[in-house]
Write a protein that holds these residues in place. Structure first.
Motif, PDB file in Angstrom:
ATOM      1  N   GLU A  13     -22.105  39.113 -67.905  1.00  0.00           N
ATOM      2  CA  GLU A  13     -22.184  39.541 -69.303  1.00  0.00           C
ATOM      3  C   GLU A  13     -20.799  39.670 -69.925  1.00  0.00           C
ATOM      4  OE1 GLU A  13     -25.003  40.402 -72.426  1.00  0.00           O
ATOM      5  OE2 GLU A  13     -24.959  39.320 -70.520  1.00  0.00           O
ATOM      6  N   THR A  15     -18.368  37.768 -69.196  1.00  0.00           N
ATOM      7  CA  THR A  15     -18.007  36.377 -69.474  1.00  0.00           C
ATOM      8  C   THR A  15     -18.655  35.897 -70.765  1.00  0.00           C
ATOM      9  OG1 THR A  15     -17.787  35.888 -67.103  1.00  0.00           O
ATOM     10  CG2 THR A  15     -18.085  34.017 -68.591  1.00  0.00           C
ATOM     11  N   ARG A  16     -19.946  36.176 -70.932  1.00  0.00           N
ATOM     12  CA  ARG A  16     -20.644  35.783 -72.164  1.00  0.00           C
ATOM     13  C   ARG A  16     -20.027  36.452 -73.382  1.00  0.00           C
ATOM     14  NH1 ARG A  16     -26.947  35.640 -72.785  1.00  0.00           N
ATOM     15  NH2 ARG A  16     -26.776  37.903 -72.567  1.00  0.00           N
ATOM     16  N   ASP A  19     -16.654  34.856 -74.189  1.00  0.00           N
ATOM     17  CA  ASP A  19     -16.864  33.540 -74.803  1.00  0.00           C
ATOM     18  C   ASP A  19     -17.293  33.689 -76.260  1.00  0.00           C
ATOM     19  OD1 ASP A  19     -16.246  32.331 -72.401  1.00  0.00           O
ATOM     20  OD2 ASP A  19     -18.336  31.932 -71.843  1.00  0.00           O
ATOM     21  N   LEU A  20     -18.206  34.618 -76.522  1.00  0.00           N
ATOM     22  CA  LEU A  20     -18.675  34.831 -77.889  1.00  0.00           C
ATOM     23  C   LEU A  20     -17.551  35.329 -78.779  1.00  0.00           C
ATOM     24  CD1 LEU A  20     -20.807  35.135 -80.108  1.00  0.00           C
ATOM     25  CD2 LEU A  20     -21.362  37.383 -79.142  1.00  0.00           C
ATOM     26  N   THR A 119     -23.434  43.965 -76.054  1.00  0.00           N
ATOM     27  CA  THR A 119     -23.490  42.543 -76.409  1.00  0.00           C
ATOM     28  C   THR A 119     -24.475  42.339 -77.551  1.00  0.00           C
ATOM     29  OG1 THR A 119     -22.858  41.761 -74.202  1.00  0.00           O
ATOM     30  CG2 THR A 119     -24.072  40.224 -75.591  1.00  0.00           C
ATOM     31  N   LEU A 130     -28.365  35.907 -77.849  1.00  0.00           N
ATOM     32  CA  LEU A 130     -27.888  35.985 -76.468  1.00  0.00           C
ATOM     33  C   LEU A 130     -28.845  36.893 -75.700  1.00  0.00           C
ATOM     34  CD1 LEU A 130     -24.013  36.474 -76.871  1.00  0.00           C
ATOM     35  CD2 LEU A 130     -25.195  34.427 -76.091  1.00  0.00           C
TER      36      LEU A 130
END
Length: 201
Positions: A13, A15-16, A19-20, A119, A130
């Motif tokens: 998470e 990492t996501r 990236d976002l 997130t 996501l």
């Protein structure tokens, strides 16, 4: 989820989220999040800061906040967000991947819940999809139901039975509230944005 699975989910998470955040425009980073008085940049800074926060820094922030946990978290996040550029926040997030360190007095279950809820706190207002991984969402729901402070989900939702329609999870007794596990997690965390996805509330 076992101990290692939870850390791997946190890493994924982070990492996501990195990236976002890296893909956003300045206007999107300044956009209000689902957290009161926090922008997208503030929320991502809060998540990125956790594994780097020392006991001394946390104590100093608590003294400044006169013992109020919510004020401490709010003010510390605002100060750190003002100090760090988006690129620095991304570097902090990526640098924490694989690091098995929690913020002072934070549990692993809380860290897992925190990164997944936050997130959504930024993705939803920005119209980004996501979805929470189902196993992490179930673990987050269990944790939010079990703890009291600061969400008091069991007390707030007394008289209701929460039932996930896309995962094996339920809690509580009373009038049924049904919907996706992600929407229930956000409700448990005190967010209202996913209420339209639920029935019975």
């Amino acid at each position: 989820m076992d101990h290692n699975d939870k850390w791997l989910a946190i890493d994924a998470e982070r990492t996501r989220l990195a990236d976002l955040f890296e893909s956003l425009t300045d206007a999107e980073r300044a956009h209000p999040s689902l957290c009161d008085d926090w922008t997208v940049h503030d929320v991502v800074t809060h998540v990125a800061l956790a594994p780097y926060l020392s006991v001394g820094a946390a104590l100093k922030a608590a003294i400044r906040a006169r013992g109020s946990f919510n004020r401490m978290v709010h003010d510390l996040t605002k100060r750190e967000a003002a100090r760090h550029s988006p690129a620095e926040v991304v570097d902090m997030l990526r640098g924490a991947i694989g690091v098995r360190r929690l913020a002072p007095r934070q549990s692993l279950d809380n860290a897992l819940m925190d990164v997944h809820v936050h997130t959504q706190d930024i993705a939803m207002p920005l119209g980004r999809r996501l979805p929470m991984p189902a196993d992490a969402a179930v673990a987050a729901a269990d944790h939010l139901w079990d703890i009291g402070f600061p969400f008091h989900a069991r007390k707030r939702l007394a008289g209701h039975r929460l039932i996930a329609t896309d995962a094996d999870w339920s809690a509580g007794e009373g009038a049924e509230v049904r919907g996706p596990i992600q929407a229930l997690v956000m409700l448990l965390a005190g967010r209202t944005a996913t209420i339209p996805q639920l029935t019975g509330i």
